[in-house]
Design a protein around this motif. Structure first.
Motif, PDB file in Angstrom:
ATOM      1  N   CYS A 234      27.576  28.549  86.463  1.00 41.86           N
ATOM      2  CA  CYS A 234      26.359  29.061  87.102  1.00 41.86           C
ATOM      3  C   CYS A 234      26.011  30.475  86.659  1.00 41.86           C
ATOM      4  CB  CYS A 234      26.519  29.044  88.615  1.00 41.86           C
ATOM      5  SG  CYS A 234      26.785  27.386  89.290  1.00 41.86           S
ATOM      6  N   GLY A 235      26.982  31.258  86.153  1.00 37.48           N
ATOM      7  CA  GLY A 235      26.678  32.619  85.744  1.00 37.48           C
ATOM      8  C   GLY A 235      27.900  33.512  85.823  1.00 37.48           C
ATOM      9  N   PRO A 236      27.747  34.815  85.472  1.00 42.91           N
ATOM     10  CA  PRO A 236      28.885  35.737  85.453  1.00 42.91           C
ATOM     11  C   PRO A 236      29.343  36.107  86.854  1.00 42.91           C
ATOM     12  CG  PRO A 236      26.854  36.910  84.988  1.00 42.91           C
ATOM     13  CD  PRO A 236      26.506  35.454  85.028  1.00 42.91           C
ATOM     14  N   VAL A 237      30.600  36.585  86.949  1.00 38.00           N
ATOM     15  CA  VAL A 237      31.195  37.026  88.207  1.00 38.00           C
ATOM     16  C   VAL A 237      31.541  38.494  88.065  1.00 38.00           C
ATOM     17  CG1 VAL A 237      33.059  36.671  89.855  1.00 38.00           C
ATOM     18  CG2 VAL A 237      32.126  34.729  88.597  1.00 38.00           C
ATOM     19  N   MET A 259      30.964  27.259 101.133  1.00 37.46           N
ATOM     20  CA  MET A 259      31.962  28.316 101.294  1.00 37.46           C
ATOM     21  C   MET A 259      32.169  28.664 102.763  1.00 37.46           C
ATOM     22  SD  MET A 259      31.458  30.859  98.023  1.00 37.46           S
ATOM     23  CE  MET A 259      33.054  31.632  98.355  1.00 37.46           C
ATOM     24  N   HIS A 260      31.101  28.651 103.541  1.00 41.10           N
ATOM     25  CA  HIS A 260      31.241  28.924 104.973  1.00 41.10           C
ATOM     26  C   HIS A 260      32.050  27.827 105.659  1.00 41.10           C
ATOM     27  CE1 HIS A 260      29.308  32.542 106.435  1.00 41.10           C
ATOM     28  NE2 HIS A 260      28.404  32.424 105.486  1.00 41.10           N
ATOM     29  N   LYS A 261      31.820  26.577 105.264  1.00 42.36           N
ATOM     30  CA  LYS A 261      32.578  25.477 105.862  1.00 42.36           C
ATOM     31  C   LYS A 261      34.048  25.536 105.438  1.00 42.36           C
ATOM     32  CE  LYS A 261      31.007  21.248 106.135  1.00 42.36           C
ATOM     33  NZ  LYS A 261      30.935  20.977 107.590  1.00 42.36           N
ATOM     34  N   ALA A 262      34.298  25.903 104.184  1.00 38.64           N
ATOM     35  CA  ALA A 262      35.660  25.885 103.648  1.00 38.64           C
ATOM     36  C   ALA A 262      36.489  27.074 104.104  1.00 38.64           C
ATOM     37  CB  ALA A 262      35.627  25.831 102.124  1.00 38.64           C
ATOM     38  N   ALA A 263      35.859  28.264 104.191  1.00 41.90           N
ATOM     39  CA  ALA A 263      36.669  29.467 104.435  1.00 41.90           C
ATOM     40  C   ALA A 263      36.011  30.476 105.355  1.00 41.90           C
ATOM     41  CB  ALA A 263      37.001  30.137 103.097  1.00 41.90           C
ATOM     42  N   GLY A 264      34.918  30.127 105.994  1.00 38.32           N
ATOM     43  CA  GLY A 264      34.290  31.057 106.926  1.00 38.32           C
ATOM     44  C   GLY A 264      33.658  32.241 106.241  1.00 38.32           C
ATOM     45  N   GLY A 265      33.383  33.307 107.005  1.00 40.59           N
ATOM     46  CA  GLY A 265      32.715  34.500 106.504  1.00 40.59           C
ATOM     47  C   GLY A 265      33.645  35.694 106.437  1.00 40.59           C
ATOM     48  N   ASP A 279      29.048  38.063 101.791  1.00 38.19           N
ATOM     49  CA  ASP A 279      27.611  38.300 101.897  1.00 38.19           C
ATOM     50  C   ASP A 279      26.903  37.515 100.804  1.00 38.19           C
ATOM     51  OD1 ASP A 279      25.260  39.306 102.823  1.00 38.19           O
ATOM     52  OD2 ASP A 279      25.679  41.402 102.360  1.00 38.19           O
ATOM     53  N   TRP A 280      25.603  37.335 100.944  1.00 36.61           N
ATOM     54  CA  TRP A 280      24.816  36.660  99.913  1.00 36.61           C
ATOM     55  C   TRP A 280      23.354  37.020 100.088  1.00 36.61           C
ATOM     56  CZ3 TRP A 280      20.977  32.941 100.927  1.00 36.61           C
ATOM     57  CH2 TRP A 280      20.897  32.514 102.253  1.00 36.61           C
ATOM     58  N   TYR A 281      22.625  37.048  98.973  1.00 40.68           N
ATOM     59  CA  TYR A 281      21.194  37.329  98.998  1.00 40.68           C
ATOM     60  C   TYR A 281      20.615  36.967  97.639  1.00 40.68           C
ATOM     61  CZ  TYR A 281      23.557  41.601  97.494  1.00 40.68           C
ATOM     62  OH  TYR A 281      24.412  42.498  96.904  1.00 40.68           O
ATOM     63  N   LEU A 289      26.250  36.169  95.239  1.00 35.06           N
ATOM     64  CA  LEU A 289      27.301  35.899  96.203  1.00 35.06           C
ATOM     65  C   LEU A 289      28.333  37.021  96.144  1.00 35.06           C
ATOM     66  CD1 LEU A 289      27.977  32.098  95.507  1.00 35.06           C
ATOM     67  CD2 LEU A 289      26.497  33.083  97.251  1.00 35.06           C
ATOM     68  N   VAL A 290      28.673  37.577  97.296  1.00 37.94           N
ATOM     69  CA  VAL A 290      29.707  38.610  97.381  1.00 37.94           C
ATOM     70  C   VAL A 290      30.901  37.986  98.086  1.00 37.94           C
ATOM     71  CG1 VAL A 290      30.280  40.923  98.175  1.00 37.94           C
ATOM     72  CG2 VAL A 290      27.924  40.373  97.514  1.00 37.94           C
TER      73      VAL A 290
END
Length: 409
Positions: A234-237, A259-265, A279-281, A289-290
């Motif tokens: 999908c792109g660089p990290v 990600m929220h379902k797998a590991a929460g926030g 975080d995400w925006y 994605l942070v």
């Protein structure tokens, strides 16, 4: 005595001047009639005057408070004239930022924010709500080795109250999210929001509007991030550190939901076998994605290379057990990674027994009873039934990919 214009807010222009009797530097602000909240006669005091007196007193308080003091005020025709102190040398924060190239160092930003937090806390205790905190309404005293900031321009202010406010006065770009969502807001959360947005501008040089953030159009300075060696389909990290939290956007991308379902926030950092989403925006057309980044750690591909391409059977067994537990937990939560490979596995190497965590859910999906008929992920890792029948399911695919994970060179 009035001299050059030094600024302007929503209520009117501001000029530099000197008090005739002692030549003390002052600022002279003109507020036109429609912007004066109270009726202009001798019996009613305009709100801005009342707010400034409550928070910083009068002429006897010059230099004693974190807001500029009001020296005098009167009416001229249909205008309210405010005479305030004017520290010399000083400039508003917008001009100061421009002189520094648009951003300042983190340590200086921290100093400014500490001063502003103390200032707004003192104001709220005195019952004053500024409501329009932004760089144009902050004065920077630059005459000492450590610049000092002062709040000014209370023309959009109000009194602190228990019940929410239902009308907004100030810069709409700085209005809090709850104003757009529910049509109401309170002094404390609004002030915190405006200080957070200001801190972001000090460090990144961007002025982001509240509506822009809510719609996922927040500017981000990529110069502040370091690109890691890993990159997924999908792109660089990038490696980075979270500066502040923002409210969620209304439409949630699949990867965020997974990600929220797998590991929460943020509250779940380090608790699960998948990395947590902090975080995400959106930035233009990109999803940012942070995620947490355990230190020290590296992707399994890099770890294998550092071990000469292979690892001992005992260590491979440890990794496999952790991956089996991780994928089993994910499937019970309804999450199907779909692209398990060494590039998407993070190895925490800070302890005597390395621990593996799953990353990069961009090709993932939700677990379902019926087979999947489209494949997203690394084709070399697709299960045999995809090539034979054009369909596959979460369980068998995950088993295939975990067993094929590059642990033997």
């Amino acid at each position: 005595m009035q001299f050059r214009q030094i600024g302007e807010d929503v209520c009117g222009p501001v000029y530099a001047g000197f008090r005739s009797i002692d030549y003390v530097p002052v600022a002279i602000k003109y507020v036109k009639g429609p912007h004066v909240p109270y009726e202009m006669n001798a019996y009613k005091i305009p709100v801005e005057v009342a707010l400034m007196h409550k928070v910083a007193g009068g002429p006897e308080s010059v230099g004693n408070f974190s807001t500029v003091s009001l020296l005098d005020w009167y009416y001229l025709d249909q205008q309210l004239i405010l005479i305030t102190e004017r520290p010399v040398p000083s400039q508003n924060l917008t001009t100061y930022l421009d002189s520094q190239g648009g951003v300042i160092e983190e340590q200086e930003a921290k100093t400014f924010l500490n001063q502003l937090v103390d200032a707004t806390d003192e104001m709220h205790r005195k019952g004053v709500f500024h409501r329009d905190i932004k760089s144009e309404n902050i004065l920077v005293e630059i005459g000492s080795s450590v610049p000092c900031v002062r709040l000014m321009n209370f023309g959009c202010g109000s009194f602190v109250q228990e019940r929410p406010h239902h009308t907004f006065s100030g810069t709409l770009a700085c209005a809090p999210p709850e104003w757009y969502v529910r049509g109401e807001y309170k002094a404390g959360p609004t002030t915190v929001w405006q200080l957070g947005a200001l801190l972001y501008r000090l460090l990144h040089g961007f002025r982001n509007s509240t509506m822009g953030i809510l719609c996922g159009k927040m500017q981000l300075s990529r110069d502040s991030a370091t690109q890691l060696s890993q990159e997924d389909v999908c792109g660089p990290v990038y490696a980075g550190f979270r500066l502040m939290d923002y409210v969620p956007i209304y439409k949630i991308p699949v990867e965020v939901a997974l990600m929220h379902k797998a590991a929460g926030g943020p509250e779940s950092v380090g608790k699960f076998a998948a990395v947590s989403l902090l975080d995400w925006y959106y930035l233009d057309q990109d999803l940012i994605l942070v995620t947490e980044r355990p230190v020290p750690s590296e992707v399994l591909t890099t770890y294998l290379d550092s071990q000469g391409g292979i690892i001992e059977e005992r260590e491979a067994k440890t990794f496999l057990n952790q991956l089996v537990d991780a994928t089993d937990e994910m499937h019970r939560k309804g999450v199907f990674h779909r692209d398990i490979k060494s590039d998407n596995i993070l190895v925490e190497i800070g302890s005597s027994v390395p621990c593996v965590r799953l990353v990069n859910f961009g090709c993932g999906s939700f677990v379902q009873e019926r087979p999947h008929h489209t494949f997203s992920g690394t084709l070399a890792c697709a299960p045999p039934e995809w090539y034979v029948r054009g369909e596959y399911q979460a369980g068998p695919t995950t088993v295939w990919q975990v067993l094929c994970t590059r642990s033997s060179g």
